[in-house]
Design a protein around this motif. Structure first.
Motif, PDB file in Angstrom:
ATOM      1  N   LYS A 118      -0.447  16.258   5.458  1.00  0.00           N
ATOM      2  CA  LYS A 118      -1.491  16.009   6.463  1.00  0.00           C
ATOM      3  C   LYS A 118      -1.561  14.537   6.843  1.00  0.00           C
ATOM      4  N   ASN A 119      -1.080  13.655   5.972  1.00  0.00           N
ATOM      5  CA  ASN A 119      -1.093  12.223   6.270  1.00  0.00           C
ATOM      6  C   ASN A 119       0.104  11.791   7.118  1.00  0.00           C
ATOM      7  N   LEU A 120       1.005  12.722   7.396  1.00  0.00           N
ATOM      8  CA  LEU A 120       2.196  12.401   8.187  1.00  0.00           C
ATOM      9  C   LEU A 120       2.072  12.894   9.626  1.00  0.00           C
ATOM     10  N   VAL A 121       0.820  13.110  10.048  1.00  0.00           N
ATOM     11  CA  VAL A 121       0.543  13.531  11.423  1.00  0.00           C
ATOM     12  C   VAL A 121      -0.344  12.468  12.074  1.00  0.00           C
ATOM     13  N   PRO A 122       0.026  11.941  13.251  1.00  0.00           N
ATOM     14  CA  PRO A 122      -0.846  10.982  13.937  1.00  0.00           C
ATOM     15  C   PRO A 122      -2.236  11.578  14.161  1.00  0.00           C
ATOM     16  N   PRO A 123      -3.281  10.749  14.114  1.00  0.00           N
ATOM     17  CA  PRO A 123      -3.269   9.285  14.170  1.00  0.00           C
ATOM     18  C   PRO A 123      -3.231   8.592  12.813  1.00  0.00           C
ATOM     19  N   MET A 124      -2.980   9.337  11.714  1.00  0.00           N
ATOM     20  CA  MET A 124      -2.880   8.684  10.415  1.00  0.00           C
ATOM     21  C   MET A 124      -1.756   7.643  10.470  1.00  0.00           C
ATOM     22  N   PRO A 125      -1.936   6.474   9.828  1.00  0.00           N
ATOM     23  CA  PRO A 125      -0.932   5.408   9.927  1.00  0.00           C
ATOM     24  C   PRO A 125       0.477   5.860   9.556  1.00  0.00           C
TER      25      PRO A 125
END
Length: 569
Positions: free
Chosen positions: A163-170
């Motif tokens: 889930k952290n590899l989908v924008p807008p996550m840095p």
């Protein structure tokens, strides 16, 4: 002449960079393994394990300082002893098991204890290569590194870090850029070890405008933001815990663009296949483990329906049918509720309504149909694209796959292994780790990696006794006990547990305060809940610009639940 001048300038520049690099190394500054990791473990990151000299003068690999917040501090010999059987377990926060370190009740420690019992003449060493919030790209980079450290086995447990590899996550923004321009990855890998590059990179970031705090980008951070940005009321501590209870999902367009979801899904499968290729190229046995989730928790279930998912012209009838089913469910008319809720599926072009399956499973449980409840929820979970990818890649590439959920159901007495087995929606407790390791050991035995032992074999009994002691010494956190009491409707017991948390510990933890406030509210102790809210607000050091919009259901889904990204993936 002009070419000669250009060549001279290039040579002078190269010599200047080389001198700068030598000088920084001599001075011990800007070590890529010590300075913060802007790539979040993605391609171009510093190694997870750097070479260093131990007190006895031997060279060991030890967790790089800039990875110590996300990974465990560990070390192992650079040169593997002849009698060592070296295993790396790669994954995310469930493998990292940050809260199960003293004593070490992690999957990796239990696996090492189990392997020691059944590998006479060998010294098993299981290295925990799980990192908090790490997804498939980070897992791949770890595997790319560890295959050089003479592993005898790699175990991969892919989970929610995606889930952290989908924008807008840095990390998502960086991953998307790498997908669109793979040359960036190759360049970063070449220049990452050089300190002159680190210096240039740090200077660039120093000149960039501030991005603001990310403290409120996590689900619990968003809960805190919701509480402190609204006047105190009956929903202050209950809204987000109970947001998905007996309500029709919000009708709204998907927050995450379809192309970003598809890109993330393709990337995840690609990374799994690259892990397989790396292990095959180095002749390292590989085992996949299907990640588990707390199926009793609705927190990460998808709670919105895109209008395009409904058959045209059926919105009003869909909503009325849904509401009727929930009314029957709340009234205790579970058979009738099942019929109506199941008919809701007829309104979808393709049924992907996770919360509907959850409601249906709750009716099954209320009627004592626990097998149906578990089957409904497990099918709901395993239809997610990322879970299907794990199963499909394992089958395509002939990779052994451990599926621990049936063993977990058996350990739970045939009932749903829910809040009593997980510290939240995804992270297993020590009791759950014990079951998972038993499942893994059975697979390793069938593969001929571990020696089979009879149940009464003294070595097996001793190993089980040690693991049982770790489980007994790792009781569930107070937040877990509060959740279990709340799920039983025993609000007074939940309040008692909250009051048993030392005041200093309670005040220092917004998470504990939120759980305790939830219990106080449901027990009708509003004066105490209000006092807790005042402490929460007074302790907050948030800047107004950091706080997320929590004013509508749509905003809650977008921010607190990160656009339902866990369920969508």
């Amino acid at each position: 002449m002009r070419l000669a001048r250009i060549a001279r300038h290039v040579l002078v520049g190269a010599l200047a960079l080389a001198a700068a690099e030598f000088g920084m190394r001599a001075a011990g500054v800007l070590d890529p393994t010590e300075i913060h990791d802007p790539y979040l473990g993605l391609p171009g990151t510093a190694p997870l394990f750097r070479a260093t000299t131990a007190e006895d003068g031997t060279v060991v690999r030890r967790t790089s300082p800039n990875k110590s917040k996300n990974y465990r501090d560990q070390e192992f010999p650079e040169r593997k002893p002849q009698d060592e059987f070296r295993v790396f377990v790669v994954g995310g926060s469930s493998i990292f098991a940050e809260r199960l370190q003293k004593p070490d009740a992690s999957i990796t420690n239990m696996l090492e204890i189990s392997l020691r019992a059944c590998m006479p003449g060998r010294r098993p060493r299981v290295v925990n290569a799980g990192g908090g919030a790490m997804g498939s790209l980070q897992n791949l980079e770890v595997v790319r590194e560890i295959v050089e450290y003479e592993p005898d086995l790699v175990v991969l447990y892919p989970e929610g870090g995606e889930k952290n590899l989908v924008p807008p996550m840095p990390a998502g923004v960086l991953a998307r850029g790498d997908d669109l321009n793979p040359l960036r990855v190759d360049v970063r890998r070449v220049v990452a070890p050089f300190r002159v590059y680190v210096a240039a990179r740090e200077a660039f970031y120093a000149l960039m405008p501030g991005m603001g705090s990310s403290a409120f980008r996590s689900p619990f951070g968003a809960m805190l933001a919701y509480a402190i940005t609204n006047p105190f009321g009956e929903e202050t501590f209950t809204k987000l815990f109970e947001f998905k209870q007996d309500r029709v999902p919000v009708l709204m367009p998907d927050v995450i663009p379809a192309e970003e979801v598809e890109r993330a899904n393709r990337r995840f499968e690609r990374c799994l296949r690259e892990v397989v290729e790396l292990c095959e190229a180095h002749s390292v046995p590989l085992v996949f483990v299907e990640p588990m989730q707390n199926l009793e928790s609705s927190f990460y279930l998808r709670f919105h329906i895109d209008p395009g998912e409904l058959r045209p012209g059926t919105e009003a009838e869909w909503r009325a049918t849904y509401e009727r089913g929930l009314e029957l469910k709340k009234a205790g008319e579970y058979e009738a509720a099942l019929d109506v809720l199941r008919s809701v599926r007829d309104f979808y072009v393709e049924d992907a309504d996770e919360i509907l399956a959850y409601y249906i499973a709750e009716c099954d449980a209320a009627l004592g149909r626990y097998d149906e409840q578990i089957a409904e929820l497990l099918a709901n979970y395993e239809r997610r694209t990322l879970i299907r990818s794990v199963l499909e890649v394992a089958a395509d590439e002939d990779v052994p796959l451990v599926r621990p959920y049936p063993d977990l159901v058996a350990a739970a007495g045939g009932r749903l292994p829910g809040h009593a087995w997980f510290r939240d929606s995804v992270h297993p407790l020590a009791t759950t780790n014990r079951v998972l390791v038993r499942s893994l050991m059975r697979e390793l035995t069938e593969l001929g990696i571990a020696r089979p032992l009879e149940p009464d074999d003294p070595r097996r009994v001793q190993a089980e006794t040690r693991i049982d002691a770790l489980v007994d010494a790792s009781p569930p956190e107070k937040s877990v006990l509060i959740t279990m009491a709340m799920s039983r409707g025993d609000f007074d017991e939940a309040v008692r547990i909250g009051r048993s948390i030392p005041r200093r510990e309670l005040v220092a933890s917004p998470v504990y305060m939120y759980y305790f406030g939830w219990a106080l509210t449901r027990a009708g102790r509003m004066d105490e809940a209000r006092a807790l809210y005042d402490v929460l607000v007074s302790n907050s050091k948030a800047n107004p610009s950091d706080l997320l919009d929590m004013s509508t259901d749509e905003a809650l889904i977008r921010n607190a639940y990160q656009g339902d990204v866990m369920a969508i993936l």
